[in-house]
Design an enzyme around this catalytic site. Sequence first.
Site, PDB file in Angstrom:
ATOM      1  N   GLU A 163      43.776  47.569  33.335  1.00  0.00           N
ATOM      2  CA  GLU A 163      42.824  46.593  33.871  1.00  0.00           C
ATOM      3  C   GLU A 163      41.384  46.949  33.525  1.00  0.00           C
ATOM      4  OE1 GLU A 163      41.756  44.089  37.910  1.00  0.00           O
ATOM      5  OE2 GLU A 163      42.865  45.969  38.116  1.00  0.00           O
TER       6      GLU A 163
ATOM      7  N   GLU B 190      32.726  50.143  39.326  1.00  0.00           N
ATOM      8  CA  GLU B 190      33.996  50.711  39.761  1.00  0.00           C
ATOM      9  C   GLU B 190      34.551  51.739  38.782  1.00  0.00           C
ATOM     10  OE1 GLU B 190      36.611  47.482  40.752  1.00  0.00           O
ATOM     11  OE2 GLU B 190      35.138  46.531  42.057  1.00  0.00           O
TER      12      GLU B 190
ATOM     13  N   ASP C  47      40.811  40.148  34.554  1.00  0.00           N
ATOM     14  CA  ASP C  47      40.566  39.602  35.886  1.00  0.00           C
ATOM     15  C   ASP C  47      39.246  38.836  35.821  1.00  0.00           C
ATOM     16  OD1 ASP C  47      39.400  39.493  38.567  1.00  0.00           O
ATOM     17  OD2 ASP C  47      40.914  40.934  39.214  1.00  0.00           O
ATOM     18  N   THR C  48      39.259  37.588  36.255  1.00  0.00           N
ATOM     19  CA  THR C  48      38.058  36.759  36.109  1.00  0.00           C
ATOM     20  C   THR C  48      36.873  37.294  36.907  1.00  0.00           C
ATOM     21  OG1 THR C  48      38.869  35.269  37.856  1.00  0.00           O
ATOM     22  CG2 THR C  48      39.323  34.655  35.559  1.00  0.00           C
ATOM     23  N   PHE C  49      37.128  37.963  38.032  1.00  0.00           N
ATOM     24  CA  PHE C  49      36.018  38.547  38.795  1.00  0.00           C
ATOM     25  C   PHE C  49      35.267  39.559  37.955  1.00  0.00           C
ATOM     26  CE2 PHE C  49      34.604  42.165  41.449  1.00  0.00           C
ATOM     27  CZ  PHE C  49      33.597  41.528  42.162  1.00  0.00           C
ATOM     28  N   HIS C  50      35.992  40.434  37.268  1.00  0.00           N
ATOM     29  CA  HIS C  50      35.364  41.468  36.447  1.00  0.00           C
ATOM     30  C   HIS C  50      34.827  40.890  35.136  1.00  0.00           C
ATOM     31  CE1 HIS C  50      36.810  44.452  39.254  1.00  0.00           C
ATOM     32  NE2 HIS C  50      38.033  43.979  39.130  1.00  0.00           N
TER      33      HIS C  50
ATOM     34  N   ARG D  71      35.009  36.959  44.607  1.00  0.00           N
ATOM     35  CA  ARG D  71      36.367  37.383  44.934  1.00  0.00           C
ATOM     36  C   ARG D  71      37.075  36.392  45.838  1.00  0.00           C
ATOM     37  NH1 ARG D  71      37.474  43.601  43.773  1.00  0.00           N
ATOM     38  NH2 ARG D  71      39.003  42.480  42.508  1.00  0.00           N
TER      39      ARG D  71
ATOM     40  N   GLU E 264      44.089  37.312  42.920  1.00  0.00           N
ATOM     41  CA  GLU E 264      43.776  38.570  43.604  1.00  0.00           C
ATOM     42  C   GLU E 264      42.444  38.368  44.315  1.00  0.00           C
ATOM     43  OE1 GLU E 264      43.827  43.296  42.624  1.00  0.00           O
ATOM     44  OE2 GLU E 264      42.359  42.063  41.579  1.00  0.00           O
TER      45      GLU E 264
END
Length: 278
Positions: free
Chosen positions: A145, A151, A178-181, A210, A239
């Site tokens: 990921e 992070e 992941d679209t957030f990241h 998120r 998520e």
Amino acid sequence: MKYGIHAGLWQARWTDEITPILRVVADLGFDGVEVSLLGMTDEKADALGRAVRDHGLGVTCSDGLAPDKDITSADADVRAAGLAYLRWAIATTAKIGSRGLAGVVYAPWGVYDPANKAVRAERSAQAFAALDGDLAAHDVTLGIEAINRFETDLVNTAAEAADMARASGSTRVGALLDTFHLNIEEKDIGAAIAGAGDQLVHFHVSDNDRGVPGSGHVPWAEVADALRGIGYDKWIVAEMFVIAGNPASADLNIWRNIEPDATDAAARALDFMRKTFE
């Protein structure tokens, strides 16, 4: 395409019992649930696998590494402990009934050593190469990921995740995006997804805060077009972390309620996912 949701949406602690969540997930109409292996035991895995099947759900797994199991460490004993843990995680993933394990499996979350980034990335790739036989034996695919700079310092972009997967030499290792990241790290989200190409083995969605996908400013048409462009037809998992005031949310820096109700957020997410990706 299969649509899932991470059980962490409802968990106050990573050790909370997951089984009661399964009925909610099934009733909402999701194809499956994603579960964290944090706090998992062999006994829990056996029971959870049976419960997932009883509810007619598919399942995917996520996990991360503790500092004493850092496969990027200069200490060979620590690297060996990390490799042993990942072998357990692969076997446990299969025991639960999942064929996918993904997450921050290349280094401990929140540990930084940018001066040694290249050698650390190489150690991660070597560890994944050593896991190829375990992945094949259990018919599991491992997803690396890409997460944001706050992070980790090791894998922030889609290109870095795909490059590490390729460096492993294993066809059972790929990338999780992941679209957030992506929203934080990529200048062009569509191009980043396209660049990952056939290395993309798992995909997470939430919006920029998120919360529920479609409620913020992530460019969803661009995301959907890019996934179609590479022929992605695997799991898309919401998520989301939306409720403040519990230990799991504090781990992820959720300091205010992003959505007022977790189950309502899940229902809205599934509706958006179906309309956007089908």
